[in-house]
Design an enzyme around this catalytic site. Structure first.
Site, PDB file in Angstrom:
ATOM      1  N   ASP A  99       0.973  -1.082  -0.091  1.00  0.00           N
ATOM      2  CA  ASP A  99      -0.088  -0.098   0.119  1.00  0.00           C
ATOM      3  C   ASP A  99       0.858   1.211   0.120  1.00  0.00           C
ATOM      4  O   ASP A  99       1.878   1.480   1.127  1.00  0.00           O
ATOM      5  CB  ASP A  99      -1.025  -0.292   1.276  1.00  0.00           C
ATOM      6  CG  ASP A  99      -2.266   0.657   1.154  1.00  0.00           C
ATOM      7  OD1 ASP A  99      -3.303   0.221   1.403  1.00  0.00           O
ATOM      8  OD2 ASP A  99      -2.185   1.626   0.503  1.00  0.00           O
ATOM      9  N   ASP A 195      -2.634   4.722  -2.323  1.00  0.00           N
ATOM     10  CA  ASP A 195      -3.556   5.449  -1.483  1.00  0.00           C
ATOM     11  C   ASP A 195      -4.066   7.012  -1.847  1.00  0.00           C
ATOM     12  O   ASP A 195      -3.281   7.636  -2.203  1.00  0.00           O
ATOM     13  CB  ASP A 195      -3.140   5.469  -0.189  1.00  0.00           C
ATOM     14  CG  ASP A 195      -4.035   5.886   0.945  1.00  0.00           C
ATOM     15  OD1 ASP A 195      -5.069   5.262   1.227  1.00  0.00           O
ATOM     16  OD2 ASP A 195      -3.964   6.961   1.511  1.00  0.00           O
ATOM     17  N   GLU A 253      -6.261   4.087  -5.762  1.00  0.00           N
ATOM     18  CA  GLU A 253      -7.334   4.169  -4.938  1.00  0.00           C
ATOM     19  C   GLU A 253      -7.859   5.684  -5.470  1.00  0.00           C
ATOM     20  O   GLU A 253      -7.238   6.585  -5.011  1.00  0.00           O
ATOM     21  CB  GLU A 253      -7.056   4.021  -3.766  1.00  0.00           C
ATOM     22  CG  GLU A 253      -8.769   4.353  -2.966  1.00  0.00           C
ATOM     23  CD  GLU A 253      -8.454   5.012  -1.550  1.00  0.00           C
ATOM     24  OE1 GLU A 253      -7.485   5.673  -1.104  1.00  0.00           O
ATOM     25  OE2 GLU A 253      -9.355   4.710  -0.717  1.00  0.00           O
TER      26      GLU A 253
END
Ligand code: TEU
Ligand code: CA
Length: 544
Positions: A99, A195, A253
């Site tokens: 991530d 992210d 994202e």
């Protein structure tokens, strides 16, 4: 968009490490716990793991506030544990996605400490400082600006006060981030989930957001920065300097980005991202995550039909219902859960037979549901506390609590339910957050039951592997205007599959003939002239 790629064929599984498996009894999941559970993921048929952040962090936002990008969070273990996890995954033929949280860092990151200590120094311009706030608000409640005494200025934080937005205009910021990404890719990481990557480019002058849009969205300013002026440049540069040289996979994202913008970010020729997550389907139109309402799957049908027709021919769609930021889908759709397991299988059929890459969130495969938190003390999520305050001021304590109960991200963050052992076998210590309904829902019982939801996921994942039409085949949605009926064909030159779903909790009359051919999977034993509640079946109607 039918070029072959491993990430178009893979079934992904998202691990939220804090809640997956605790190996040392401190009540917090960790890397050694995850290593011990890789056999479980192999048995399910998982090809790739997306691991939520494991970097050193003060955990103000459970790891999405990074203090050191090249160090493992001490609660999760040490770098040697990470190296073992990576080699254990690769040994099993699985891949690892990290991530990448680079819209902001923790306020305890050395860059921020330096920016405050020495405003004229190398890091003075690494963040976004202004002498007065604009009207942007934070996703976690309140203003998006924090006054920094030492600089007599305000710092921007779209998220918590301890997550300070980086200044991507600064080429040194971009170079440091490229270096860090290459450092992880040299270790053999296979790619990244990026992210809130569409927030990184803020418009010049940071203009106020529209108060009307702010009222509508619940957040002020988002329309100014969610697809900023230099976003494409930054993504192209990062891909050229860091991802491309290692052939790394990237999924962004991208909250708030619609079909057309997502094409700009993920079309192959654009050389920006490989895939992106759109969130528009996670709530029904007119509802926010914190509304108490029953989710209507017809909304999912119209969302996904539009994406299948307008987006999938050009880009690879991501398919998901759950993640660590959203309540459990079964709870959203069916509330009291009478049809929990049948509904769980319906969701599995759609996720594993629509055209795109499935991302299964930990516990979804065993039908975990929302936790019935009894008081605010039982929550842990910084967003839940911030939004509770915001709601309480306007709607009072009782209503505010019910809204948090409905929408809290903690619904997805209670520990994975492995067995009937204490704490669901997650920890021998005191879990960092309350546990769920382990008696009726745990992996061990379901793995031993061929009719369980877990077995159904495993079977569907292997059906998906056996039938390339489900991966690269065309999709044709039929009965588009028929409420509660969701039917579609998947076909390539050697086979045709037909998927038939009843999206309602009532029995409905089937439209069209009973499908012919072989029934590969279903959540009901025998096919019937009517479609029973949440009935979902996968047929193969032509095979050369
Ligand atoms: O989430 C981003 C995110 O959920 C918001 O941009 C979203 O649009 C908002 O909550 C309105 O629904 C990512 C991570 O997944 C999340 O866990 C982190 O808290 C957040 O970014 C900050 O890093
Ligand atoms: Ca632990």
């Amino acid at each position: 968009n039918n070029t072959r790629a491993w990430w178009k064929e893979a079934v992904f599984y998202q691990v939220y490490p804090r809640s997956f498996m605790d190996s040392n009894g401190d009540g917090v999941g960790d890397l050694r716990g995850l290593i011990g559970r890789l056999g479980y993921l192999s048995e399910l048929g998982i090809d790739a793991v997306w691991l939520s952040p494991v970097y050193d962090s003060p955990n103000d936002d459970n790891g999405y506030d990074i203090r050191d990008y090249r160090k493992i969070m001490s609660e999760f273990g040490i770098m040697e544990d990470f190296d073992e996890l990576l080699s254990e995954l690769h040994r099993r033929g699985m891949r690892l996605l990290m991530d990448l949280v680079v819209n902001h860092t923790s306020d305890e990151h050395e860059w921020f400490r330096e920016a405050v200590r020495d405003p004229e120094g190398n890091y003075g311009d690494y963040y976004i400082f202004r002498d007065r706030p604009n009207n942007w608000t934070s996703y976690f409640g309140g203003s998006a600006w924090r006054y920094i005494e030492e600089r007599k200025e305000y710092a921007l934080h779209l998220f918590s006060e301890k997550q300070i937005d980086l200044n991507w205009e600064n080429v040194s910021v971009r170079e440091d981030i490229s270096d860090m990404v290459r450092w992880w890719l040299k270790k053999g990481v296979d790619g990244f989930r990026l992210d809130v990557i569409n927030y990184i480019s803020k418009p010049k002058g940071l203009p106020d957001g529209s108060e009307i849009i702010g009222k509508l969205m619940g957040y002020t300013g988002v329309e100014k920065y969610f697809f900023g002026p230099k976003l494409n440049d930054y993504l192209r540069e990062l891909r050229r300097d860091a991802f491309e040289p290692y052939g790394a996979f990237t999924v962004g994202e991208t909250p708030g980005v619609g079909i057309e913008m997502m094409k700009l970010l993920t079309a192959e020729r654009r050389k920006e991202l490989d895939m992106a997550f759109s969130f528009d389907h996670l709530e029904n139109p007119g509802h926010s995550r914190f509304d108490e309402y029953r989710y209507d799957l017809n909304c999912y049908k119209s969302f996904i039909t539009e994406y299948m027709e307008k987006y999938s021919p050009y880009c690879q769609m991501s398919l998901f219902y759950e993640n660590h930021d959203n309540p459990r889908m079964i709870s959203k759709v069916d509330g009291d859960g009478k049809l929990r397991w049948i509904l769980g299988k319906l969701l599995a059929v759609m996720q594993l037979t629509l055209k795109g890459t499935p991302f299964i969130f930990q516990g979804q495969e065993i039908g975990m549901v929302n936790k019935g938190f009894r008081s605010m003390e039982e929550f842990r999520d910084v967003e839940s506390f911030g939004k509770f305050e915001e709601f309480r001021k306007v709607q009072g304590e009782e209503k505010a609590f019910r809204r948090i109960l409905a929408g809290s991200r903690d619904n997805a963050r209670i520990p994975m339910q492995w067995s009937k052992e204490p704490n669901g076998g997650f920890t021998e210590g005191i879990p960092w957050i309350g546990t769920g309904d382990i008696e009726v829902c745990n992996a061990e019982d379901q793995m031993g039951d061929k009719d369980s939801l877990w077995s159904f996921y495993r079977d569907l994942i292997s059906i998906r592997k056996d039938h390339p039409a489900l991966v690269y085949g065309d999709i044709e949605v039929t009965n588009k205007d028929k409420k509660d009926i969701f039917t579609y064909f998947r076909k390539d030159d050697s086979e045709t599959l037909f998927i038939e779903c009843n999206l309602s909790r009532e029995a409905i009359r089937r439209v069209g003939p009973v499908p012919s051919g072989r029934r590969l999977a279903s959540n009901y034993d025998e096919s019937n002239e009517d479609l029973r509640p949440y009935e979902a079946s996968v047929w193969i109607t032509r095979e050369e």
